[in-house]
Scaffold this motif. Sequence first.
Motif, PDB file in Angstrom:
ATOM      1  N   GLU A 151       0.827  -1.204   0.000  1.00 39.62           N
ATOM      2  CA  GLU A 151       0.000   0.000   0.000  1.00 39.62           C
ATOM      3  C   GLU A 151       0.864   1.258   0.000  1.00 39.62           C
ATOM      4  O   GLU A 151       0.570   2.227  -0.697  1.00 39.62           O
ATOM      5  CB  GLU A 151      -0.941  -0.010   1.196  1.00 39.62           C
ATOM      6  CG  GLU A 151      -2.022  -1.075   1.086  1.00 39.62           C
ATOM      7  CD  GLU A 151      -2.865  -1.212   2.342  1.00 39.62           C
ATOM      8  OE1 GLU A 151      -2.798  -0.324   3.228  1.00 39.62           O
ATOM      9  OE2 GLU A 151      -3.600  -2.213   2.441  1.00 39.62           O
ATOM     10  N   ASN A 152       1.955   1.252   0.781  1.00 41.75           N
ATOM     11  CA  ASN A 152       2.876   2.401   0.810  1.00 41.75           C
ATOM     12  C   ASN A 152       3.568   2.591  -0.540  1.00 41.75           C
ATOM     13  O   ASN A 152       3.755   3.718  -0.990  1.00 41.75           O
ATOM     14  CB  ASN A 152       3.908   2.243   1.917  1.00 41.75           C
ATOM     15  CG  ASN A 152       3.320   2.485   3.285  1.00 41.75           C
ATOM     16  OD1 ASN A 152       2.278   3.120   3.435  1.00 41.75           O
ATOM     17  ND2 ASN A 152       3.976   1.959   4.296  1.00 41.75           N
ATOM     18  N   CYS A 153       3.936   1.501  -1.173  1.00 42.03           N
ATOM     19  CA  CYS A 153       4.569   1.593  -2.499  1.00 42.03           C
ATOM     20  C   CYS A 153       3.604   2.209  -3.507  1.00 42.03           C
ATOM     21  O   CYS A 153       3.983   3.083  -4.288  1.00 42.03           O
ATOM     22  CB  CYS A 153       5.020   0.220  -2.972  1.00 42.03           C
ATOM     23  SG  CYS A 153       6.442  -0.425  -2.088  1.00 42.03           S
ATOM     24  N   SER A 154       2.368   1.764  -3.463  1.00 36.67           N
ATOM     25  CA  SER A 154       1.364   2.292  -4.385  1.00 36.67           C
ATOM     26  C   SER A 154       1.120   3.782  -4.145  1.00 36.67           C
ATOM     27  O   SER A 154       0.918   4.547  -5.082  1.00 36.67           O
ATOM     28  CB  SER A 154       0.059   1.525  -4.211  1.00 36.67           C
ATOM     29  OG  SER A 154      -0.971   2.105  -4.967  1.00 36.67           O
ATOM     30  N   LYS A 155       1.184   4.184  -2.900  1.00 40.49           N
ATOM     31  CA  LYS A 155       0.894   5.575  -2.528  1.00 40.49           C
ATOM     32  C   LYS A 155       2.045   6.526  -2.849  1.00 40.49           C
ATOM     33  O   LYS A 155       1.825   7.638  -3.319  1.00 40.49           O
ATOM     34  CB  LYS A 155       0.576   5.630  -1.031  1.00 40.49           C
ATOM     35  CG  LYS A 155       0.107   6.963  -0.525  1.00 40.49           C
ATOM     36  CD  LYS A 155      -0.292   6.849   0.929  1.00 40.49           C
ATOM     37  CE  LYS A 155      -0.774   8.171   1.477  1.00 40.49           C
ATOM     38  NZ  LYS A 155      -1.147   8.058   2.891  1.00 40.49           N
ATOM     39  N   TYR A 156       3.285   6.110  -2.609  1.00 38.67           N
ATOM     40  CA  TYR A 156       4.422   7.026  -2.687  1.00 38.67           C
ATOM     41  C   TYR A 156       5.345   6.838  -3.886  1.00 38.67           C
ATOM     42  O   TYR A 156       6.190   7.683  -4.140  1.00 38.67           O
ATOM     43  CB  TYR A 156       5.256   6.932  -1.404  1.00 38.67           C
ATOM     44  CG  TYR A 156       4.514   7.389  -0.186  1.00 38.67           C
ATOM     45  CD1 TYR A 156       4.150   8.717  -0.041  1.00 38.67           C
ATOM     46  CD2 TYR A 156       4.162   6.493   0.812  1.00 38.67           C
ATOM     47  CE1 TYR A 156       3.455   9.149   1.070  1.00 38.67           C
ATOM     48  CE2 TYR A 156       3.463   6.911   1.926  1.00 38.67           C
ATOM     49  CZ  TYR A 156       3.119   8.233   2.053  1.00 38.67           C
ATOM     50  OH  TYR A 156       2.427   8.657   3.144  1.00 38.67           O
TER      51      TYR A 156
END
Length: 146
Positions: A58-63
């Motif tokens: 989720e963090n990879c997708s967001k940032y």
Amino acid sequence: MNKVILIGNLTRDPELRSTSGGTSVCSFSIAVNRRFAGQGGERATDFFNIVAWRQLGENCSKYLAKGRKVCVVGELQSRTYDAKDGTKRTVVEIVADDIEFLTPREQSGSSSYNGGANTYYAPSNNQAPNMDADGFADISDDELPF
């Protein structure tokens, strides 16, 4: 032991999906330059598929986005499946345990960028409290924990 450490640039934007059970999974690929140049003086580049699960995904997708530099730590995984045309396919990918975002936030275009576990403070007008222009904090000896 199965451990892979890669530093490279994303070749496409991350793709976030969910399993039927609701678990988040993010996939993207990175380009990694080889260390040495070939006979023509050109460096070869290898492309690796990365899979990140749950909160990391989720963090990879967001940032993250295409072109950003990352360090991926994980394990190499190989799996096979039957394609729609009836042929057997093999996929080799890195299942990420940890991903550090290496592109500085002033280049990333995201104001909420937090470079992984360690916060990156870029020298600017809106710097963190007690930080000088080089990004260092001025503290007294009494504040040191040792």
